[in-house]
Design a protein around this motif. Structure first.
Motif, mmCIF file in Angstrom:
data_model
loop_
_atom_site.group_PDB
_atom_site.id
_atom_site.type_symbol
_atom_site.label_atom_id
_atom_site.label_comp_id
_atom_site.label_asym_id
_atom_site.label_seq_id
_atom_site.Cartn_x
_atom_site.Cartn_y
_atom_site.Cartn_z
ATOM 1 N N GLY A 86 34.647 -57.815 -33.679
ATOM 2 C CA GLY A 86 33.417 -57.941 -33.320
ATOM 3 C C GLY A 86 32.729 -56.755 -32.813
ATOM 4 N N CYS A 87 33.245 -55.684 -32.799
ATOM 5 C CA CYS A 87 32.511 -54.495 -32.242
ATOM 6 C C CYS A 87 31.782 -53.658 -33.053
ATOM 7 C CB CYS A 87 33.697 -53.381 -31.746
ATOM 8 S SG CYS A 87 34.750 -53.796 -30.549
ATOM 9 N N ASP A 88 30.417 -53.386 -32.475
ATOM 10 C CA ASP A 88 29.632 -52.343 -33.471
ATOM 11 C C ASP A 88 30.301 -51.009 -33.490
ATOM 12 O OD1 ASP A 88 27.836 -54.206 -34.051
ATOM 13 O OD2 ASP A 88 26.667 -53.907 -32.227
ATOM 14 N N ILE A 89 30.600 -50.425 -34.713
ATOM 15 C CA ILE A 89 31.600 -49.260 -34.662
ATOM 16 C C ILE A 89 30.555 -48.011 -35.396
ATOM 17 C CG2 ILE A 89 33.535 -50.514 -34.701
ATOM 18 C CD1 ILE A 89 33.926 -49.918 -37.789
ATOM 19 N N VAL A 90 30.975 -46.954 -35.125
ATOM 20 C CA VAL A 90 30.641 -45.675 -35.637
ATOM 21 C C VAL A 90 32.000 -45.123 -36.155
ATOM 22 C CG1 VAL A 90 29.807 -43.294 -35.505
ATOM 23 C CG2 VAL A 90 28.793 -45.127 -34.039
ATOM 24 N N ILE A 91 32.167 -44.717 -37.484
ATOM 25 C CA ILE A 91 33.307 -44.113 -38.201
ATOM 26 C C ILE A 91 32.812 -42.829 -38.490
ATOM 27 C CG2 ILE A 91 34.026 -46.352 -39.002
ATOM 28 C CD1 ILE A 91 33.174 -45.408 -41.759
ATOM 29 N N ASN A 92 33.599 -41.808 -38.696
ATOM 30 C CA ASN A 92 33.692 -40.517 -38.876
ATOM 31 C C ASN A 92 34.922 -40.028 -39.696
ATOM 32 O OD1 ASN A 92 35.204 -38.037 -37.170
ATOM 33 N ND2 ASN A 92 32.977 -37.709 -37.957
ATOM 34 N N GLY A 93 34.452 -39.047 -40.669
ATOM 35 C CA GLY A 93 35.222 -38.240 -41.565
ATOM 36 C C GLY A 93 34.370 -37.064 -41.966
ATOM 37 N N ARG A 94 35.217 -35.872 -42.672
ATOM 38 C CA ARG A 94 34.641 -34.875 -43.303
ATOM 39 C C ARG A 94 34.112 -34.995 -44.555
ATOM 40 N NH1 ARG A 94 38.490 -30.186 -40.743
ATOM 41 N NH2 ARG A 94 39.947 -32.003 -41.194
ATOM 42 N N ASP B 262 32.817 -32.779 -38.792
ATOM 43 C CA ASP B 262 34.000 -32.276 -38.089
ATOM 44 C C ASP B 262 33.873 -32.514 -36.476
ATOM 45 O OD1 ASP B 262 36.149 -30.975 -37.201
ATOM 46 O OD2 ASP B 262 35.845 -29.144 -38.163
ATOM 47 N N VAL B 263 34.878 -33.401 -36.057
ATOM 48 C CA VAL B 263 34.843 -33.709 -34.540
ATOM 49 C C VAL B 263 35.016 -32.813 -33.728
ATOM 50 C CG1 VAL B 263 37.110 -34.901 -34.450
ATOM 51 C CG2 VAL B 263 35.403 -35.748 -33.112
ATOM 52 N N SER B 264 35.923 -31.616 -34.178
ATOM 53 C CA SER B 264 36.192 -30.533 -33.559
ATOM 54 C C SER B 264 35.174 -29.485 -33.133
ATOM 55 C CB SER B 264 37.543 -29.669 -34.235
ATOM 56 O OG SER B 264 38.181 -30.556 -34.363
ATOM 57 N N THR B 265 34.099 -29.512 -33.654
ATOM 58 C CA THR B 265 32.854 -28.685 -33.457
ATOM 59 C C THR B 265 31.966 -29.385 -32.274
ATOM 60 O OG1 THR B 265 31.521 -29.597 -35.267
ATOM 61 C CG2 THR B 265 33.175 -27.669 -35.619
ATOM 62 N N LYS B 266 31.241 -28.461 -31.856
ATOM 63 C CA LYS B 266 30.030 -29.408 -30.742
ATOM 64 C C LYS B 266 28.970 -29.866 -31.676
ATOM 65 C CE LYS B 266 31.174 -28.367 -26.540
ATOM 66 N NZ LYS B 266 31.094 -29.367 -25.443
ATOM 67 N N GLN B 267 28.735 -29.343 -32.757
ATOM 68 C CA GLN B 267 27.760 -30.304 -33.620
ATOM 69 C C GLN B 267 28.169 -31.714 -34.099
ATOM 70 O OE1 GLN B 267 28.969 -26.984 -34.047
ATOM 71 N NE2 GLN B 267 27.233 -25.753 -34.314
ATOM 72 N N GLY B 268 29.668 -31.502 -34.427
ATOM 73 C CA GLY B 268 30.178 -32.859 -34.760
ATOM 74 C C GLY B 268 30.204 -34.117 -33.607
ATOM 75 N N GLN B 269 30.515 -33.492 -32.657
ATOM 76 C CA GLN B 269 30.590 -34.337 -31.135
ATOM 77 C C GLN B 269 29.158 -34.850 -31.161
ATOM 78 O OE1 GLN B 269 32.661 -32.515 -28.077
ATOM 79 N NE2 GLN B 269 34.186 -31.710 -29.381
ATOM 80 N N ALA B 270 28.078 -33.788 -31.148
ATOM 81 C CA ALA B 270 26.680 -34.297 -30.739
ATOM 82 C C ALA B 270 26.096 -35.332 -31.620
ATOM 83 C CB ALA B 270 25.754 -33.024 -30.740
ATOM 84 N N ALA B 271 26.711 -35.118 -33.136
ATOM 85 C CA ALA B 271 26.370 -36.175 -34.049
ATOM 86 C C ALA B 271 26.886 -37.612 -33.876
ATOM 87 C CB ALA B 271 26.682 -35.849 -35.494
ATOM 88 N N LEU B 272 28.032 -37.507 -33.604
ATOM 89 C CA LEU B 272 28.769 -39.132 -32.987
ATOM 90 C C LEU B 272 28.011 -39.629 -31.813
ATOM 91 C CD1 LEU B 272 32.396 -38.271 -33.382
ATOM 92 C CD2 LEU B 272 31.359 -39.859 -34.674
ATOM 93 N N LEU B 273 27.875 -38.665 -30.800
ATOM 94 C CA LEU B 273 27.123 -39.411 -29.571
ATOM 95 C C LEU B 273 25.611 -39.661 -29.834
ATOM 96 C CD1 LEU B 273 28.623 -36.928 -27.095
ATOM 97 C CD2 LEU B 273 29.118 -39.325 -27.308
ATOM 98 N N GLU B 274 24.996 -38.921 -30.705
ATOM 99 C CA GLU B 274 23.545 -39.302 -31.178
ATOM 100 C C GLU B 274 23.705 -40.616 -31.742
ATOM 101 O OE1 GLU B 274 19.949 -37.869 -33.928
ATOM 102 O OE2 GLU B 274 21.586 -36.613 -33.924
ATOM 103 N N ALA B 275 24.579 -41.016 -32.876
ATOM 104 C CA ALA B 275 24.950 -42.421 -33.513
ATOM 105 C C ALA B 275 25.129 -43.285 -32.564
ATOM 106 C CB ALA B 275 25.733 -42.239 -34.453
ATOM 107 N N CYS B 276 26.046 -43.167 -31.308
ATOM 108 C CA CYS B 276 26.165 -44.060 -30.285
ATOM 109 C C CYS B 276 26.260 -43.423 -28.914
ATOM 110 C CB CYS B 276 27.506 -44.448 -30.630
ATOM 111 S SG CYS B 276 28.149 -45.836 -29.653
#
Length: 259
Positions: free
Chosen positions: A31-39, A65-79
């Motif tokens: 029942g979790c709302d989720i953010v998935i990720n891939g390249r 790419d979660v290894s980049t600062k841009q990728g991390q920022a995108a994930l945190l923007e989504a959640c």
């Protein structure tokens, strides 16, 4: 079992396929709302479509790419305020330690140690303020048992484990747990790649290579993403709130130790 996390928000890194996808499936089912990720955009979109068709939860897909600062920022923007973080990332390819140069070693450490720490730094303050949080790091059985050619991956993941051993105890009073899942031989693309190398080197058939590898495991089979994901979901549940700083092996008994 009701895991008690319906409505919680989760970020699952590297989750368009493999073990990360298994975790996404299990958390969505809980029942979790989720953010998935891939390249790979196509693979990621296919995973998101399949999850939306199966579960009545919010699914966001972040191609990065979660290894980049841009990728991390995108994930945190989504959640921006996740309750759950699943750290996962591809490891360096198999290579003898004598062939590793400085840049390769630094890249491996960024992928498998620095990146999860950076994401934990970003999400832990909010989790602690809300008095609930679950962090699960997907590391490897090789943290405990050396695997030839994976020295860089093993070292970086072991470094992450040691780094977080103190952090998890700082966060525990606020209802936040940090645990590690150590997969053994799981039936994923990474395992298949190793088998393909063995076929090329030995001339044996894929069936023979797979059978010989499975025979080394007391369970006599490889693990799968579904059972891995279910274990991850339990660690994220309200029932696992007294469990932190642990390294959970999922290896079919391959690691030979009593403790």
């Amino acid at each position: 079992m009701d895991l008690g996390i319906r409505g919680k928000k989760a970020i699952i890194c590297a989750s368009s396929k493999g073990l990360g996808r298994g975790c996404a499936e299990a958390l969505a089912a809980a029942g979790c709302d989720i953010v998935i990720n891939g390249r790979n955009t196509d693979t990621l979109q296919a995973a998101a479509d399949a999850l939306r068709a199966s579960y009545q939860v919010n699914i966001a897909a972040v191609a990065a790419d979660v290894s980049t600062k841009q990728g991390q920022a995108a994930l945190l923007e989504a959640c921006p305020a996740p309750d759950i973080l699943i750290n996962n990332n591809g490891g360096p390819p198999r290579k003898d330690y004598t062939e590793l140069d400085r840049d390769t070693m630094l890249e491996g450490v960024v992928q498998n140690m620095v990146t999860p720490i950076e994401l934990i730094q970003a999400v832990l303050p909010g989790m602690r303020a809300r008095k609930f949080g679950r962090v699960v790091n997907i590391t490897s059985m090789s943290v405990r048992m050396p695997i030839e050619g994976l020295d860089l991956s093993s070292g970086a993941r072991a470094g992450l484990t040691a780094f977080l051993a103190g952090v998890c105890r700082q966060a525990a009073p606020d209802g936040v747990t940090i645990n590690n899942l150590l997969p053994g031989k799981m039936d994923t693309d990474r395992l298949k790649g190793g088998f393909e190398r063995a076929v090329a080197q030995t001339g044996k058939t894929m069936e023979d290579v797979r059978a010989a590898s499975a025979a080394e495991i007391p369970a006599r089979r490889f693990g799968n993403a579904e059972e891995f994901g279910q274990t991850c979901a339990f660690l994220c549940s309200t029932h696992a709130g007294y469990m932190t700083g642990q390294n959970i092996l999922l290896d079919g008994g391959l690691y030979p130790a009593a403790f």
